[in-house]
Design an enzyme around this catalytic site. Structure first.
Site, PDB file in Angstrom:
ATOM      1  CG  HIS A 181      -1.824   1.104   1.369  1.00  0.00           C
ATOM      2  ND1 HIS A 181      -1.850   1.954   2.440  1.00  0.00           N
ATOM      3  CD2 HIS A 181      -2.796   1.527   0.523  1.00  0.00           C
ATOM      4  CE1 HIS A 181      -2.807   2.844   2.277  1.00  0.00           C
ATOM      5  NE2 HIS A 181      -3.400   2.611   1.119  1.00  0.00           N
ATOM      6  CD  GLU A 185      -2.745   1.802  -3.372  1.00  0.00           C
ATOM      7  OE1 GLU A 185      -3.842   2.338  -3.515  1.00  0.00           O
ATOM      8  OE2 GLU A 185      -1.834   2.306  -2.673  1.00  0.00           O
ATOM      9  CG  ASP A 237      -2.934   6.571  -3.890  1.00  0.00           C
ATOM     10  OD1 ASP A 237      -3.992   5.948  -3.899  1.00  0.00           O
ATOM     11  OD2 ASP A 237      -2.068   6.457  -2.988  1.00  0.00           O
ATOM     12  CG  HIS A 254      -3.339   8.988  -0.393  1.00  0.00           C
ATOM     13  ND1 HIS A 254      -3.998   9.781   0.529  1.00  0.00           N
ATOM     14  CD2 HIS A 254      -4.131   7.885  -0.560  1.00  0.00           C
ATOM     15  CE1 HIS A 254      -5.116   9.188   0.901  1.00  0.00           C
ATOM     16  NE2 HIS A 254      -5.222   8.032   0.262  1.00  0.00           N
ATOM     17  CD  GLU A 299      -7.028   4.764  -4.835  1.00  0.00           C
ATOM     18  OE1 GLU A 299      -6.300   4.210  -3.979  1.00  0.00           O
ATOM     19  OE2 GLU A 299      -7.973   5.524  -4.549  1.00  0.00           O
TER      20      GLU A 299
END
Ligand code: G3P
Ligand code: CA
Length: 452
Positions: A66, A93, A95, A108, A168
């Site tokens: 993450h 992962e 963003d 993020h 993401e």
């Protein structure tokens, strides 16, 4: 092999896996093994169908880091990705959001305030301004100099260093903004190694229109009434709920799997929860602690190889068919091997191993103690025992009733003479008076009636 990932199966059981398969520009594959030379003979190469992201039986949880290894390094930076990669993450992962001049960056929050030395909304800052920010010092002095990466830098790093990307699309994006992301992925030759996810349904719809080859995951912080219908409508390869959402109904995993949709859960850092989610059949865990999850996976695999197929469990006390009276306080005792966890219930309510059962609090008659041992598979055991009326049990009920001395003395007198019917009538009348509670009075009356 898919992308840079490869798994080896021996007689249907996964024996080895890597997410660091090297691939040359001309398509030559090589397994990079530290200090070893590996050769393969008699290879038969077969084209695989499109990759399923559902975890094969016998394979451990997919490790998804993450924001990179964000417990160990500043999130969404190349250094946190490197630590995640070295810690065994299959996916990283990150963003993505655009700068003011439309360049996709890895960040993020909507602003740079928390994770850099700058201030302001990312969409109000130019590439030049973002490139000048320090994204590491806020986390620890050792990371000073880390930058907010562009998506292009991120992809170039992943391409050469290894690991796949769970990308993401953060916040609402226009179709053009999604098109820029898709173009960046394609320009880097990374469509086979990028999985797109978003909370934004429109971002997933744009991605599907622009690049149907990219697998899609929908992020949810509460479960849809019909996750399978949503997955079909949005062409999802994965449905990615929060841990809290999935815990409301872990049964959705089965239906999604039947529809060919994987389930990745976020953001889970505890081994106890990894255990429960593995047992629930989820495919991947999005975690801030990828190295720890990789270690947990290694132990899980090791146990599967050495433990019996399913754990063994038996209930020692109260034993099946036992007929304890109310003077006894049996201790819940269970014996198990090969289990990671044993859950115990008495008549459906949780109890613990080692707990003393107060039989004065149970109704006369049959009760069911159940043990569920969870390991590689689940095994259950039940013990049905009968709480039985006895002279000793009745004496126990009277002596521990808390009634005043003269009441206890009257009742024990009747008990001594074997006048059970009188005792039952008397206890009923006396219930609720002189320290004899209504409940205990009724219980003494019932026990005496059974003995009469
Ligand atoms: O990957 C799931 C997770 O990243 C969603 O929440 O806020 O960390 O982007 P967030
Ligand atoms: Ca995220």
């Amino acid at each position: 092999m898919h992308g840079t990932g490869a798994r080896w199966f021996f007689n249907g059981t996964e024996a080895m896996r890597t997410s660091r398969l090297a691939r040359s520009a001309t398509g030559v594959e090589a397994l990079v093994v530290n200090g070893a030379t590996v050769s393969f003979d008699d290879l038969k190469v077969t084209e695989l169908p499109a990759e399923s992201h559902i975890r094969p039986m016998g394979s451990p949880l997919t490790v998804i880091a993450h924001r990179g290894a964000s417990s160990a390094a500043p999130e969404n930076t190349l250094v946190s990705d490197e630590i995640a990669r070295r810690g065994g993450a299959a996916y990283i992962e990150n963003d993505v959001q655009p700068s003011k001049d439309g360049v996709p960056y890895v960040l993020h929050d909507a602003t740079v305030d928390r994770t850099t030395d700058g201030t302001g909304r990312i969409r109000d800052l130019t590439s030049a301004q973002l490139n000048a920010l320090d994204a590491g010092a806020w986390f620890a002095p050792a990371y000073e100099g880390a930058r907010v990466p562009t998506l292009a830098a991120q992809l170039a790093d992943l391409r050469s260093r290894g690991g796949d990307l769970l990308l993401e699309i953060k916040g609402a994006h226009t179709r053009d903004e999604v098109a820029t992301i898709v173009k960046t992925v394609r320009d880097h030759g990374m469509t086979g190694r990028v999985f797109v996810q978003s909370f934004e349904v429109s971002a997933l719809q744009y991605t599907h229109e622009l690049a149907p080859e990219l697998p899609l995951g929908l992020l949810r912080d509460s479960l849809d009434a019909d996750p399978v219908a949503v997955a079909e409508e949005l062409h999802l390869s994965a449905y990615n709920p929060s841990e809290g959402a999935l815990s409301k109904n872990p049964g959705v995993v089965k239906g999604l799997h039947a529809a060919g949709v994987a389930v990745n859960v976020w953001t889970v850092d505890s081994a106890a929860r990894w255990q429960a989610l593995e047992a629930a059949g989820v495919d991947g865990i999005i975690t801030n602690r990828p190295a720890e999850l990789s270690g947990w996976n290694a132990v899980w695999l090791q146990r599967r190889q050495t433990a019996p197929d399913a754990p063994a469990v038996s209930l020692v006390s109260p034993a099946a068919d036992a007929r304890p009276d109310r003077a006894q306080t049996p201790v819940v005792t269970v014996r198990s091997t090969g289990a990671d966890q044993v859950a115990l219930t008495l008549d459906g309510a949780p109890v613990s191993a080692g707990q003393s059962l107060d039989l004065a609090g149970l109704t006369a008659g049959e009760h069911t103690l159940r043990a569920e041992a969870i390991g590689p598979g689940t095994t259950t055991a039940t013990s049905v025992f009968t709480v039985t009326a006895s002279r000793t049990g009745l004496a126990h009920l009277i002596l521990t009733s808390g009634a005043e001395d003269h009441v206890v003395s009257t009742m024990t007198g009747m008990l001594g003479r074997g006048h059970y019917a009188h005792l039952a009538t008397w206890a009923k009348k006396q219930a609720g008076k002189a320290g004899l509670s209504a409940g205990r009075g009724a219980l003494i009356a019932a026990e005496a009636t059974a003995l009469a």
